[in-house]
Design a protein around this motif. Sequence first.
Motif, mmCIF file in Angstrom:
data_model
loop_
_atom_site.group_PDB
_atom_site.id
_atom_site.type_symbol
_atom_site.label_atom_id
_atom_site.label_comp_id
_atom_site.label_asym_id
_atom_site.label_seq_id
_atom_site.Cartn_x
_atom_site.Cartn_y
_atom_site.Cartn_z
ATOM 1 N N TYR A 28 0.841 -1.196 0.000
ATOM 2 C CA TYR A 28 0.000 0.000 0.000
ATOM 3 C C TYR A 28 0.880 1.251 0.000
ATOM 4 O O TYR A 28 2.050 1.228 0.388
ATOM 5 N N HIS A 29 0.299 2.345 -0.462
ATOM 6 C CA HIS A 29 0.990 3.634 -0.430
ATOM 7 C C HIS A 29 -0.023 4.711 -0.061
ATOM 8 O O HIS A 29 -1.195 4.631 -0.421
ATOM 9 N N LEU A 30 0.437 5.727 0.682
ATOM 10 C CA LEU A 30 -0.424 6.821 1.124
ATOM 11 C C LEU A 30 0.037 8.128 0.496
ATOM 12 O O LEU A 30 1.229 8.433 0.494
ATOM 13 N N LYS A 31 -0.918 8.894 -0.036
ATOM 14 C CA LYS A 31 -0.648 10.267 -0.492
ATOM 15 C C LYS A 31 -1.464 11.192 0.399
ATOM 16 O O LYS A 31 -2.694 11.153 0.378
ATOM 17 N N THR A 32 -0.755 12.007 1.196
ATOM 18 C CA THR A 32 -1.429 12.836 2.193
ATOM 19 C C THR A 32 -1.259 14.311 1.864
ATOM 20 O O THR A 32 -0.152 14.794 1.675
ATOM 21 N N PHE A 33 -2.390 15.015 1.812
ATOM 22 C CA PHE A 33 -2.384 16.461 1.597
ATOM 23 C C PHE A 33 -2.937 17.147 2.844
ATOM 24 O O PHE A 33 -3.813 16.626 3.515
ATOM 25 N N GLY A 34 -2.405 18.350 3.170
ATOM 26 C CA GLY A 34 -3.037 19.153 4.206
ATOM 27 C C GLY A 34 -2.368 19.158 5.549
ATOM 28 O O GLY A 34 -1.146 19.059 5.661
ATOM 29 N N CYS A 35 -3.185 19.218 6.594
ATOM 30 C CA CYS A 35 -2.743 19.582 7.939
ATOM 31 C C CYS A 35 -2.271 18.385 8.755
ATOM 32 O O CYS A 35 -2.264 17.240 8.307
ATOM 33 N N ALA A 46 -2.577 3.665 7.851
ATOM 34 C CA ALA A 46 -1.424 2.762 7.705
ATOM 35 C C ALA A 46 -1.494 1.634 8.715
ATOM 36 O O ALA A 46 -1.218 0.459 8.389
ATOM 37 N N GLY A 47 -1.888 1.949 9.951
ATOM 38 C CA GLY A 47 -2.010 0.912 10.972
ATOM 39 C C GLY A 47 -3.052 -0.129 10.620
ATOM 40 O O GLY A 47 -2.842 -1.338 10.810
ATOM 41 N N LEU A 48 -4.185 0.323 10.090
ATOM 42 C CA LEU A 48 -5.245 -0.606 9.700
ATOM 43 C C LEU A 48 -4.830 -1.446 8.502
ATOM 44 O O LEU A 48 -5.120 -2.642 8.437
ATOM 45 N N ARG A 56 3.972 -1.555 3.552
ATOM 46 C CA ARG A 56 4.083 -0.200 3.019
ATOM 47 C C ARG A 56 5.049 -0.134 1.845
ATOM 48 O O ARG A 56 6.140 -0.700 1.900
ATOM 49 N N SER A 57 4.648 0.582 0.801
ATOM 50 C CA SER A 57 5.493 0.806 -0.363
ATOM 51 C C SER A 57 6.020 2.232 -0.316
ATOM 52 O O SER A 57 5.299 3.164 0.067
ATOM 53 N N ILE A 58 7.283 2.425 -0.725
ATOM 54 C CA ILE A 58 7.861 3.763 -0.679
ATOM 55 C C ILE A 58 7.337 4.653 -1.803
ATOM 56 O O ILE A 58 7.488 5.867 -1.758
ATOM 57 N N VAL A 65 -2.535 -1.047 -3.390
ATOM 58 C CA VAL A 65 -3.614 -0.252 -2.806
ATOM 59 C C VAL A 65 -3.070 1.156 -2.558
ATOM 60 O O VAL A 65 -2.015 1.317 -1.948
ATOM 61 N N LEU A 66 -3.797 2.151 -3.034
ATOM 62 C CA LEU A 66 -3.355 3.541 -2.880
ATOM 63 C C LEU A 66 -4.459 4.340 -2.198
ATOM 64 O O LEU A 66 -5.597 4.356 -2.643
ATOM 65 N N PHE A 67 -4.093 4.986 -1.090
ATOM 66 C CA PHE A 67 -5.052 5.804 -0.339
ATOM 67 C C PHE A 67 -4.657 7.264 -0.488
ATOM 68 O O PHE A 67 -3.526 7.651 -0.166
ATOM 69 N N VAL A 68 -5.582 8.093 -0.976
ATOM 70 C CA VAL A 68 -5.351 9.529 -1.129
ATOM 71 C C VAL A 68 -6.128 10.247 -0.024
ATOM 72 O O VAL A 68 -7.359 10.223 -0.011
ATOM 73 N N ASN A 69 -5.395 10.894 0.898
ATOM 74 C CA ASN A 69 -6.012 11.615 2.011
ATOM 75 C C ASN A 69 -6.065 13.097 1.644
ATOM 76 O O ASN A 69 -5.045 13.758 1.530
ATOM 77 N N THR A 70 -7.270 13.610 1.454
ATOM 78 C CA THR A 70 -7.453 14.891 0.789
ATOM 79 C C THR A 70 -7.633 16.057 1.757
ATOM 80 O O THR A 70 -7.932 15.876 2.937
ATOM 81 N N CYS A 71 -7.491 17.264 1.211
ATOM 82 C CA CYS A 71 -7.562 18.500 1.979
ATOM 83 C C CYS A 71 -8.510 19.468 1.283
ATOM 84 O O CYS A 71 -8.652 19.446 0.059
ATOM 85 N N THR A 72 -9.142 20.342 2.074
ATOM 86 C CA THR A 72 -9.967 21.402 1.489
ATOM 87 C C THR A 72 -9.430 22.785 1.835
ATOM 88 O O THR A 72 -9.994 23.790 1.421
#
Length: 465
Positions: A28-35, A46-48, A56-58, A65-72
């Motif tokens: 899996y890989h995470l793309k995180t935007f914001g605060c 990531a824990g789940l 985890r993939s670098i 699996v790719l999770f995009v955590n978005t910001c407004t």
Amino acid sequence: AFYNLNVEQTVEIKQKYIAKPSRSGLKYHLKTFGCQMNEHDSERIAGLFEQDGMIRSIDEDSADVLFVNTCTIRENADDKLYGTLGQLKQWKSKKENRKLLVGGCAAQKDKTLVRDRAPWVDVVLGTHNLTNVINLLNQSEDWGPVTEIIDEIDEMPTEAPSIRESEFSAWLTIQIGCNNSCTFCIVPSVRGAEISRRPSDIINEAKSMIDSGVKEITLLGQNVNSYGRDLRIDNKARPYFAQLLYQLNELDGLERIRFTSPHPKDFKKETLEAVNDLNKVCKQVHVPLQSGSSKVLSKMQRGYTKEKFLEKIDLVKNTVDNVSLTSDVIVGFPGESEEDFLDTLEVLSYSEFDSIFMFQFSPRPGTRANEMVDDFIEKHTITDRFNRLKQQQTEISHKRFKRFIGTNQKVLIEKTSKKNNDIFTGKIDGGHITHLDKGNLVIGDYVNVEIKEATPFYLKAEIIN
């Protein structure tokens, strides 16, 4: 509650998350935007994922699996989200059975619009149901794409395991949501009303973190200095934040306590006295200004005037010895005149913040400021004011950072410098980034240093043998 999976199917989802691994070996890989709140939410995701057997993939290229955590909040957040999802359509098509998930504040705001604009997304979930991510992933595999957005919650979400970026520094959520109504901010709409965690739950999680090697904890909330008001401890609707700091300060093995983000109108002397008196609480206080103009502050619905803000600055400086102050400033809010902007520069000169986060106003759908179209400031004016603000603050920061030259400080080593593999980076008590030669040090060391040089952005130090 029933959630829409596609046009023809609905399913009742009851279980929060499962502990039995079902995707062993997948990456899996995470793309995180914001605060910082999003960063902490990504740690929980990531824990789940790892509890479900994933690794985890670098980078996204090798991820299943790719999770995009978005910001407004950040500038052009919507454009960045859908631009990113457009690029990820190709990512998904390159390998069979890849899964694309979208969460965070933009997903909470846009709901079904996410899949309307990017139908290749498999799972859309909001800010209130992160712990259901594995079940939603299962549902998407069994039934097809799923969107689950919960608009309101009346209690803290189920806690989940976290995989932290650092073994030695950790976020600790004490509160979610916000009861303020700032006209530029979408947070109350996507995070809900303030809900505080029980003090005993916070203390227990802090102890668990310390047992795992954490030395520095940052307390996280949208408005931490109103923490506990909704708990009605002793049948009183009053903040409990100062008392929480005292309890955490007693924990053995913990070296530092930080907190973010407070609201100026809710600062109480008892909290500042705790910051000054408690040896583990860092002498760093974030006081978000946003604007130095009382007129603009009123349009922002910040709950204080220029004069009241300066009174808070005096209270902080007179209560906390050698305090390091930081702040947030928005330039070009609708209706801001040159005189209003000069008020902001005046407040910066008086307050002498060590550093500030600077933002150029851009309209956010769903906020009242987005509707102030007739008062929007021309882009070139905003850019000019931003550059003037940046120049003035850089000079102030350099002056403030220079005060540490020749002093002894303690630094928690956090990581290797991005620009030089022979340099470690950490922070002193005041939160100032500090560079020093690696020598025989390792990440996680908490060491005595002497500050040798200062720039407006970081310090240079040498270890004291």
